[in-house]
Design a protein around this motif. Structure first.
Motif, PDB file in Angstrom:
ATOM      1  N   ALA A 113      -3.761  -6.246  -3.903  1.00 11.78           N
ATOM      2  CA  ALA A 113      -4.127  -4.918  -4.395  1.00 11.78           C
ATOM      3  C   ALA A 113      -3.749  -3.828  -3.394  1.00 11.78           C
ATOM      4  O   ALA A 113      -3.459  -2.697  -3.781  1.00 11.78           O
ATOM      5  CB  ALA A 113      -5.629  -4.863  -4.691  1.00 11.78           C
ATOM      6  N   ARG A 114      -3.721  -4.170  -2.115  1.00  8.14           N
ATOM      7  CA  ARG A 114      -3.413  -3.172  -1.079  1.00  8.14           C
ATOM      8  C   ARG A 114      -1.937  -3.132  -0.720  1.00  8.14           C
ATOM      9  O   ARG A 114      -1.404  -2.065  -0.398  1.00  8.14           O
ATOM     10  CB  ARG A 114      -4.223  -3.466   0.187  1.00  8.14           C
ATOM     11  N   TYR A 115      -1.264  -4.277  -0.763  1.00  8.46           N
ATOM     12  CA  TYR A 115       0.065  -4.353  -0.152  1.00  8.46           C
ATOM     13  C   TYR A 115       1.173  -4.773  -1.119  1.00  8.46           C
ATOM     14  O   TYR A 115       2.228  -5.226  -0.688  1.00  8.46           O
ATOM     15  CB  TYR A 115       0.029  -5.317   1.043  1.00  8.46           C
ATOM     16  N   TRP A 116       0.959  -4.599  -2.428  1.00 11.60           N
ATOM     17  CA  TRP A 116       2.017  -4.816  -3.418  1.00 11.60           C
ATOM     18  C   TRP A 116       2.344  -3.489  -4.092  1.00 11.60           C
ATOM     19  O   TRP A 116       1.844  -3.211  -5.193  1.00 11.60           O
ATOM     20  CB  TRP A 116       1.591  -5.825  -4.472  1.00 11.60           C
ATOM     21  N   PHE A 308      -0.227   6.561   1.937  1.00 13.93           N
ATOM     22  CA  PHE A 308       1.059   7.072   1.471  1.00 13.93           C
ATOM     23  C   PHE A 308       1.851   5.954   0.794  1.00 13.93           C
ATOM     24  O   PHE A 308       1.945   4.847   1.325  1.00 13.93           O
ATOM     25  CB  PHE A 308       1.869   7.624   2.650  1.00 13.93           C
ATOM     26  N   SER A 309       2.463   6.250  -0.329  1.00  7.23           N
ATOM     27  CA  SER A 309       3.253   5.264  -1.057  1.00  7.23           C
ATOM     28  C   SER A 309       4.726   5.374  -0.650  1.00  7.23           C
ATOM     29  O   SER A 309       5.535   6.003  -1.342  1.00  7.23           O
ATOM     30  CB  SER A 309       3.107   5.457  -2.569  1.00  7.23           C
ATOM     31  N   PRO A 334      -1.982   6.489  15.123  1.00 10.90           N
ATOM     32  CA  PRO A 334      -2.461   5.350  14.324  1.00 10.90           C
ATOM     33  C   PRO A 334      -1.380   4.683  13.481  1.00 10.90           C
ATOM     34  O   PRO A 334      -1.544   3.543  13.050  1.00 10.90           O
ATOM     35  CB  PRO A 334      -3.532   5.992  13.423  1.00 10.90           C
ATOM     36  N   LEU A 335      -0.266   5.396  13.219  1.00  8.88           N
ATOM     37  CA  LEU A 335       0.777   4.858  12.352  1.00  8.88           C
ATOM     38  C   LEU A 335       2.020   4.399  13.102  1.00  8.88           C
ATOM     39  O   LEU A 335       2.894   3.761  12.497  1.00  8.88           O
ATOM     40  CB  LEU A 335       1.187   5.910  11.309  1.00  8.88           C
ATOM     41  N   TRP A 350       1.978   0.782   2.318  1.00 11.80           N
ATOM     42  CA  TRP A 350       1.011   1.849   2.024  1.00 11.80           C
ATOM     43  C   TRP A 350       0.303   2.196   3.337  1.00 11.80           C
ATOM     44  O   TRP A 350      -0.872   1.880   3.512  1.00 11.80           O
ATOM     45  CB  TRP A 350      -0.011   1.374   0.987  1.00 11.80           C
ATOM     46  N   PRO A 351       0.987   2.827   4.294  1.00 13.30           N
ATOM     47  CA  PRO A 351       0.312   3.170   5.549  1.00 13.30           C
ATOM     48  C   PRO A 351      -0.804   4.179   5.295  1.00 13.30           C
ATOM     49  O   PRO A 351      -0.694   5.037   4.420  1.00 13.30           O
ATOM     50  CB  PRO A 351       1.430   3.782   6.389  1.00 13.30           C
ATOM     51  N   GLY A 352      -1.864   4.055   6.061  1.00  9.72           N
ATOM     52  CA  GLY A 352      -3.011   4.922   5.795  1.00  9.72           C
ATOM     53  C   GLY A 352      -3.675   5.471   7.034  1.00  9.72           C
ATOM     54  O   GLY A 352      -3.537   4.942   8.139  1.00  9.72           O
TER      55      GLY A 352
END
Length: 391
Positions: A113-116, A308-309, A334-335, A350-352
């Motif tokens: 759900a988070r990384y696809w 971010f997508s 952080p990124l 999806w980096p956040g």
């Protein structure tokens, strides 16, 4: 108790088929990959076929923003309602079918759900079609309806993010312990449907065999739960999002409002469908609309998260745009590490940033400046293309 034989009657002949296990888990998995109709038991609400299409076998699952796939789901399917279906296959002789497989599946669901992102799902599906020799036009005909391919995969991504999916445990014998867990999960999970599919196999002479599915965990009678994940949860209304923002402490509220105002000034934002209030920002640049970020407003404001997508940017605006945005975001501590290999991963990330990250001096200004540069570059590219005219 041993399974009784199955008898096939044809005219005056009677053929006996004896219960038989699968020779290997790989044989079992290949069977489902080639013939997903075997799992097409229909939704419990109306019996409508699920119409599953294979996205990938051995679908890689990342467990963090700065890692590649570290887990592997047996099968990922999708249907014409854009509902993802995660399948894990075990033989009854595998002791993991009793409890360990449940933890595995929940790992796959939570991290998938988070990384696809949509771009990764689309590439996986189209790569699978190429390997299987299925023309894309034919494969998409069963899925798209009136949607474009981009709209379809964006909808799949949205359903994943909201937890609207099916989890299928498939085995030649479902032990009572797994049945109990599946029934418990169905009572507790509001968004996700969970099934155990027992696929008994019977073999006769020659190549003749019969597969008899039995479904456990149907959810039609579970109070307070939608009968099928194909029925979309209502999106959070703008008023609900505004109320959630208004309940945040001053500096967190100010950050959230600046983000929402930026999205409204360059496109629009709408409510997501997750557990917590969320805003999905769709920007317009170069005549094209695309989902750029999601802001999840958790009860603890310091844990609220902006993601971010990058995969969508790569898909809609191209690799150069995704690379430029990545470099701008890497200026944020952080990124920096998480995005070091973004290009190698084709920007399927999806980096956040948490709300605490965003309230550090200069961070939000850096984010908004990066978004402004992305939009300006997209507009310039579109104007240059229009000026050049057709080739």
């Amino acid at each position: 108790m041993a399974l009784q034989p199955v008898f096939v009657v044809g005219g005056a002949d009677v053929h006996s088929l004896e219960a038989a296990g699968f020779d290997s888990e790989d044989e079992f998995q290949q069977l489902l990959a080639r013939h997903p109709r075997i799992l097409d038991f229909g939704s419990p609400a109306d019996g409508r076929p699920l119409r599953l299409s294979l996205v990938a076998r051995e679908m890689g699952v990342a467990t963090g923003e700065d890692t590649g796939p570290t887990l592997s789901l047996d099968h990922l399917f999708v249907d014409a309602d854009a509902v993802p279906t995660l399948v894990e296959v075990k033989r009854a002789t595998d002791t993991r079918i009793r409890r360990e497989v449940v933890g595995q599946m929940l790992d796959y669901a939570a991290n998938g759900a988070r990384y696809w992102p949509a771009a990764l799902l689309q590439k996986s599906f189209e790569d699978t079609c190429a390997v299987d020799g299925v023309p894309l036009e034919e494969a998409y005909e069963a899925l798209l309806g009136e949607r474009t391919t981009q709209e379809f995969w964006a909808e799949v991504e949205e359903r994943l993010a909201a937890g609207r999916m099916r989890l299928l445990f498939v085995a030649d014998r479902i032990p009572v312990e797994l049945r109990a867990v599946v029934e418990f999960l169905n009572r507790q999970l509001r968004q996700t449907d969970v099934y155990a599919v027992e696929l008994a196999q019977y073999r006769g002479s020659g190549a003749l065999r019969v597969l008899v599915p039995r479904i456990y965990g149907e959810t039609a009678a579970v109070p307070g739960k939608s009968a099928s994940p194909g029925t979309r949860r209502a999106a959070w209304a703008p008023s609900e999002i505004e109320r959630a923002v208004g309940e945040y402490p001053g500096e967190h509220e100010a950050v959230a409002r600046r983000l929402l105002e930026h999205a409204a000034g360059h496109g629009r934002w709408e409510g997501g469908r997750g557990q917590y209030p969320s805003a999905l920002a769709e920007y317009t640049a170069g005549g094209r609309g695309f989902r750029l970020w999601a802001l999840t407003l958790t009860p603890r404001s310091d844990k609220a998260r902006l993601e971010f997508s990058l995969g969508t940017v790569r898909q809609r605006l191209g690799a150069t745009a995704a690379a430029d945005l990545t470099e701008d975001l890497r200026k944020l501590a952080p990124l920096a590490g998480r995005l070091a290999d973004a290009a190698a991963r084709d920007y399927n990330l999806w980096p956040g940033l948490t709300m605490d990250d965003l309230t550090r001096p200069g961070t939000l200004d850096t984010v908004l400046a990066a978004l402004d540069r992305l939009l300006a570059s997209a507009r310039q590219d579109r104007e240059a293309a229009d000026h050049a005219g057709p080739a």
